[in-house]
Motif scaffolding. Structure first.
Motif, short mmCIF file in Angstrom:
data_model
loop_
_atom_site.label_atom_id
_atom_site.label_comp_id
_atom_site.label_asym_id
_atom_site.label_seq_id
_atom_site.Cartn_x
_atom_site.Cartn_y
_atom_site.Cartn_z
N SER A 193 -13.84 -0.49 -3.56
CA SER A 193 -12.72 -0.27 -4.48
C SER A 193 -12.96 0.98 -5.31
CB SER A 193 -12.55 -1.49 -5.39
OG SER A 193 -13.73 -1.70 -6.15
N ASP A 194 -11.88 1.50 -5.91
CA ASP A 194 -11.99 2.72 -6.71
C ASP A 194 -12.96 2.57 -7.86
OD1 ASP A 194 -10.30 4.17 -5.12
OD2 ASP A 194 -8.53 3.92 -6.38
N ASP A 195 -13.04 1.37 -8.45
CA ASP A 195 -13.96 1.17 -9.57
C ASP A 195 -15.38 0.87 -9.12
OD1 ASP A 195 -13.84 -1.44 -8.66
OD2 ASP A 195 -12.79 -2.23 -10.41
N ARG A 196 -15.58 0.83 -7.80
CA ARG A 196 -16.90 0.60 -7.19
C ARG A 196 -17.50 -0.75 -7.59
NH1 ARG A 196 -18.61 4.60 -4.23
NH2 ARG A 196 -20.72 3.74 -4.11
N THR B 263 -6.89 2.51 0.35
CA THR B 263 -5.84 3.48 0.06
C THR B 263 -5.69 3.66 -1.45
OG1 THR B 263 -4.04 1.85 -0.04
CG2 THR B 263 -4.63 2.71 2.13
N ALA B 264 -4.94 4.69 -1.83
CA ALA B 264 -4.75 4.99 -3.25
C ALA B 264 -4.02 3.88 -3.98
CB ALA B 264 -3.98 6.31 -3.39
N GLY C 172 -4.40 0.67 -3.39
CA GLY C 172 -5.18 -0.56 -3.42
C GLY C 172 -5.09 -1.44 -2.19
#
Length: 226
Positions: free
Chosen positions: A74-77, A119-120, A122
């Motif tokens: 995820s983007d927040d890792r 993807t951007a 989510g």
């Protein structure tokens, strides 16, 4: 840090498949057992955590997979998604403060899939293997399990395996001390290619109005209208 999947329980020798004939007996036996273990869905493979500073890798989670394959974060890792291709299942793992991963949820997939991308917005994008009996791994390593069948008026067989892009929407089911858990919200086939221009699909992404497909069995990429 980097998380890496171990998609086969038995390693290949130096030289890959061409080195098997001269490999030690123990390794040859392990390789010979790979297909039966996969067929009976025995979970032996793992996820590793590698750190650049130490240049070392260690097992990241107690979770075991039949064939841990595609992986995305995820983007927040904070959340890692691992695709178990032979089990046709996706596992959600939460990153802990020490870098280890704990399983928080899992769900079945519409198709066997290979690589994953977040993807951007989510969702997850995955390259699909809708007809595993025509996949190169089955045709080459377990030919007795391969087949040639007529699907929608077209023959599907080794050498022309269909595949495409599956979009996996994610729904959060809550958060515990271990981390966030997810289930699939909706699984949508964005595109399926019949295998005539590209044999097998291992990765798939939607880029603007195009879907880009890649395969380990062919050079180059295939661009299709979404």
């Amino acid at each position: 840090e980097v998380y890496v999947t171990e998609w086969q329980a038995a390693a290949f020798p130096a030289g890959g498949k061409r080195g098997l004939s001269s490999a030690p007996l123990e390794l040859r036996l392990k390789r010979a057992l790979s297909s039966p273990l996969t067929f009976f869905k025995v979970p032996l493979t793992r996820v590793f955590r590698c750190t650049v500073s130490t240049q070392r890798c260690s097992v990241a989670s107690s979770a075991r997979f039949v064939g841990a394959n595609g992986i995305a974060i995820s983007d927040d890792r904070h959340t890692v998604f691992v695709n178990d291709a032979p089990a046709q299942r996706l596992t959600v793992l939460a990153r802990q403060p020490d870098g280890s991963l704990e399983e928080v949820s899992s769900f079945g997939l519409k198709h066997i899939v290979d690589n994953l991308e977040m993807t951007a917005d989510g969702a997850l994008h995955a390259g699909t293997i809708p007809f595993p009996y025509a996949s190169a791994s089955v045709c080459q390593e377990a030919p007795a399990l391969s087949a040639s069948k007529v699907v929608s008026g077209r023959r599907v067989s080794c050498g022309a395996q269909p595949g495409g892009l599956l979009e996996i929407g994610l729904l959060g089911t809550g958060e515990s001390a271990r981390g966030k858990s997810f289930v699939d919200g909706r699984q949508t086939d964005i595109l399926t290619h019949d295998g005539t221009a590209l044999d097998g699909v291992s990765s798939a992404l939607r880029v603007g109005a195009k879907v880009v497909l890649g395969s380990p069995h062919a050079k180059g990429l295939l661009f299709c209208d979404a």
